[in-house]
Write a protein that holds these residues in place. Sequence first.
Motif, PDB file in Angstrom:
ATOM      1  N   LYS A   2       0.853  -1.199   0.000  1.00 34.70           N
ATOM      2  CA  LYS A   2       0.000   0.000   0.000  1.00 34.70           C
ATOM      3  C   LYS A   2       0.885   1.245   0.000  1.00 34.70           C
ATOM      4  N   ILE A   3       0.638   2.131  -0.944  1.00 33.56           N
ATOM      5  CA  ILE A   3       1.474   3.341  -1.056  1.00 33.56           C
ATOM      6  C   ILE A   3       0.644   4.566  -0.681  1.00 33.56           C
ATOM      7  N   GLY A   4       1.182   5.375   0.210  1.00 35.12           N
ATOM      8  CA  GLY A   4       0.478   6.584   0.647  1.00 35.12           C
ATOM      9  C   GLY A   4       1.279   7.828   0.322  1.00 35.12           C
ATOM     10  N   PHE A   5       0.569   8.921   0.077  1.00 36.80           N
ATOM     11  CA  PHE A   5       1.239  10.186  -0.236  1.00 36.80           C
ATOM     12  C   PHE A   5       0.839  11.268   0.765  1.00 36.80           C
ATOM     13  N   ILE A   6       1.850  11.998   1.214  1.00 34.50           N
ATOM     14  CA  ILE A   6       1.579  13.184   2.031  1.00 34.50           C
ATOM     15  C   ILE A   6       2.020  14.371   1.192  1.00 34.50           C
ATOM     16  N   GLY A   7       1.066  15.205   0.787  1.00 33.12           N
ATOM     17  CA  GLY A   7       1.358  16.298  -0.148  1.00 33.12           C
ATOM     18  C   GLY A   7       0.743  15.960  -1.493  1.00 33.12           C
ATOM     19  N   ALA A   8      -0.474  16.494  -1.723  1.00 37.54           N
ATOM     20  CA  ALA A   8      -1.203  16.144  -2.950  1.00 37.54           C
ATOM     21  C   ALA A   8      -1.032  17.235  -4.002  1.00 37.54           C
ATOM     22  N   GLY A   9       0.202  17.466  -4.385  1.00 31.07           N
ATOM     23  CA  GLY A   9       0.478  18.466  -5.431  1.00 31.07           C
ATOM     24  C   GLY A   9       0.735  17.776  -6.755  1.00 31.07           C
ATOM     25  N   LYS A  10       1.534  18.446  -7.593  1.00 30.12           N
ATOM     26  CA  LYS A  10       1.767  17.939  -8.949  1.00 30.12           C
ATOM     27  C   LYS A  10       2.469  16.573  -8.934  1.00 30.12           C
ATOM     28  N   VAL A  11       3.559  16.482  -8.166  1.00 30.06           N
ATOM     29  CA  VAL A  11       4.364  15.250  -8.185  1.00 30.06           C
ATOM     30  C   VAL A  11       3.621  14.102  -7.480  1.00 30.06           C
ATOM     31  N   GLY A  12       3.093  14.378  -6.286  1.00 33.52           N
ATOM     32  CA  GLY A  12       2.393  13.328  -5.533  1.00 33.52           C
ATOM     33  C   GLY A  12       1.227  12.762  -6.332  1.00 33.52           C
ATOM     34  N   THR A  13       0.444  13.651  -6.934  1.00 35.07           N
ATOM     35  CA  THR A  13      -0.738  13.193  -7.670  1.00 35.07           C
ATOM     36  C   THR A  13      -0.346  12.455  -8.951  1.00 35.07           C
ATOM     37  N   SER A  14       0.571  13.030  -9.725  1.00 36.68           N
ATOM     38  CA  SER A  14       0.889  12.381 -11.004  1.00 36.68           C
ATOM     39  C   SER A  14       1.666  11.083 -10.800  1.00 36.68           C
ATOM     40  N   PHE A  15       2.562  11.045  -9.815  1.00 39.26           N
ATOM     41  CA  PHE A  15       3.289   9.794  -9.583  1.00 39.26           C
ATOM     42  C   PHE A  15       2.324   8.727  -9.045  1.00 39.26           C
ATOM     43  N   GLY A  28      -3.842   6.193  -0.424  1.00 40.26           N
ATOM     44  CA  GLY A  28      -4.519   7.483  -0.347  1.00 40.26           C
ATOM     45  C   GLY A  28      -3.589   8.652  -0.106  1.00 40.26           C
ATOM     46  N   TYR A  29      -4.226   9.798   0.135  1.00 40.45           N
ATOM     47  CA  TYR A  29      -3.506  11.071   0.257  1.00 40.45           C
ATOM     48  C   TYR A  29      -3.896  11.820   1.519  1.00 40.45           C
ATOM     49  N   TYR A  30      -2.888  12.428   2.127  1.00 36.29           N
ATOM     50  CA  TYR A  30      -3.122  13.461   3.136  1.00 36.29           C
ATOM     51  C   TYR A  30      -2.428  14.708   2.603  1.00 36.29           C
ATOM     52  N   SER A  31      -3.062  15.862   2.740  1.00 32.35           N
ATOM     53  CA  SER A  31      -2.421  17.098   2.301  1.00 32.35           C
ATOM     54  C   SER A  31      -2.778  18.226   3.261  1.00 32.35           C
ATOM     55  N   ARG A  32      -2.076  19.345   3.093  1.00 32.46           N
ATOM     56  CA  ARG A  32      -2.340  20.500   3.966  1.00 32.46           C
ATOM     57  C   ARG A  32      -3.818  20.870   3.895  1.00 32.46           C
ATOM     58  N   SER A  33      -4.357  20.863   2.658  1.00 29.74           N
ATOM     59  CA  SER A  33      -5.799  21.126   2.532  1.00 29.74           C
ATOM     60  C   SER A  33      -6.486  19.839   2.094  1.00 29.74           C
ATOM     61  N   TYR A  34      -7.657  19.595   2.680  1.00 27.22           N
ATOM     62  CA  TYR A  34      -8.388  18.364   2.366  1.00 27.22           C
ATOM     63  C   TYR A  34      -8.819  18.353   0.896  1.00 27.22           C
ATOM     64  N   ILE A  35      -9.082  19.552   0.352  1.00 25.67           N
ATOM     65  CA  ILE A  35      -9.514  19.642  -1.057  1.00 25.67           C
ATOM     66  C   ILE A  35      -8.464  19.032  -1.992  1.00 25.67           C
ATOM     67  N   SER A  36      -7.182  19.344  -1.722  1.00 26.66           N
ATOM     68  CA  SER A  36      -6.104  18.777  -2.562  1.00 26.66           C
ATOM     69  C   SER A  36      -6.060  17.262  -2.425  1.00 26.66           C
ATOM     70  N   ALA A  37      -6.192  16.789  -1.176  1.00 26.16           N
ATOM     71  CA  ALA A  37      -6.152  15.331  -0.946  1.00 26.16           C
ATOM     72  C   ALA A  37      -7.308  14.654  -1.678  1.00 26.16           C
ATOM     73  N   GLU A  38      -8.471  15.290  -1.653  1.00 28.19           N
ATOM     74  CA  GLU A  38      -9.662  14.723  -2.297  1.00 28.19           C
ATOM     75  C   GLU A  38      -9.485  14.670  -3.816  1.00 28.19           C
ATOM     76  N   LYS A  39      -8.907  15.763  -4.350  1.00 23.29           N
ATOM     77  CA  LYS A  39      -8.694  15.831  -5.799  1.00 23.29           C
ATOM     78  C   LYS A  39      -7.749  14.705  -6.255  1.00 23.29           C
ATOM     79  N   ALA A  48      -9.012   9.918   0.478  1.00 17.41           N
ATOM     80  CA  ALA A  48      -8.479  11.174   1.030  1.00 17.41           C
ATOM     81  C   ALA A  48      -8.556  11.096   2.546  1.00 17.41           C
ATOM     82  N   TYR A  49      -7.448  11.422   3.195  1.00 18.73           N
ATOM     83  CA  TYR A  49      -7.391  11.321   4.670  1.00 18.73           C
ATOM     84  C   TYR A  49      -7.407  12.692   5.314  1.00 18.73           C
TER      85      TYR A  49
END
Length: 290
Positions: A2-15, A28-39, A48-49
């Motif tokens: 299971k791979i998780g990302f903290i930081g749902a920006g360009k690199v985290g999302t595309s990778f 899933g994703y955790y990010s500073r803003s929940y909207i980014s994690a959800e996207k 989205a966490y």
Amino acid sequence: MKIGFIGAGKVGTSFGKYLVNNGFFVEGYYSRSYISAEKASNITNSKAYRNISELTQKADVICITTNDDSIKSVCDEIAINDGFKKGSMVGHMSGALSSVILESAKKQNCSIFSLHPLQAFASIEKAVLDLENTVFSIEGDERIKEITKILDICGNKYFIVDSKDKTLYHIAACIVSNYTVTLMDFGLAIFETIGIDKEKGFRALLPLINGSLENINKYGTAAALTGPIARGDINTITKHIEEIKVRSPDMLENYCMLGKKTTELASKMKLEGREDIIKKLNEKWKEGLR
Ligand SMILES: NC(=O)c1ccc[n+]([C@@H]2O[C@H](COP(=O)([O-])OP(=O)(O)OC[C@H]3O[C@@H](n4cnc5c(N)ncnc54)[C@H](OP(=O)(O)O)[C@@H]3O)[C@@H](O)[C@H]2O)c1
């Protein structure tokens, strides 16, 4: 895995999307803003966490894909709260930093790595496509073999960098990637002064640049070098310098600095054995750099 990302920006999302396309499971994703994690979670069919340690307790591999300056503090914060799952792998994707900044995770019995894609991520959609032909560098502790396996499955090439060499590695990548853009802008600005706008100028220079890149690819840098320095045309260089002094004196230093570096390269092959010309060229650069 299971791979998780903290930081749902360009690199985290595309990778993340790239990994999903290659059959991996993104938790899933955790990010500073929940909207980014959800996207990002929508793009990758993952979750989205709202709570960072819920994600870190589930994931076997955690990629901290925040901006560089936040990576260490994000990692330390999770570690202080005993948030990492024991035995998980914790990494980041910065080119400038080594995995040493993740030592707080290491102290929590996690292994640490950095995985850097040699690619410019301007948009998520384009990056997912570009990732197919991207070469990565990997650096970290004894378990980095598990990260190389991920790239093997994706079909990406990679090389291993020693932790102590990570900054020099990044300097090289920045010189090639960023300074190429700056050089283009430098040349195009000169074109503009004689009435050729940047767009027209770029279209005209593109075949020239592509040709140079192809020549480097085929013959290597020393053999690919063309132009007045490679030919040893001192009169042409003298004319350039005189013209710059009159028309654009602020460019002189940069022109001479690049000329000096180009002479170094030319002396390896194109000007090999022509010590008199090399000496004259270096005198010109010295004069301009005074
Ligand atoms: N861009 C490139 O071309 C490129 C190439 C190779 C490597 N890299 C590396 O990849 C990493 C990410 O770069 P990027 O271009 O993807 O950056 P980015 O688009 O700016 O994304 C960074 C993300 O991190 C999130 N973030 C920032 N601080 C945070 C925190 N304290 N906690 C949780 N999330 C946080 C931001 O959150 P919100 O959106 O939620 O506000 C943002 O979505 C960097 O280490 C960079 O050096 C970038």
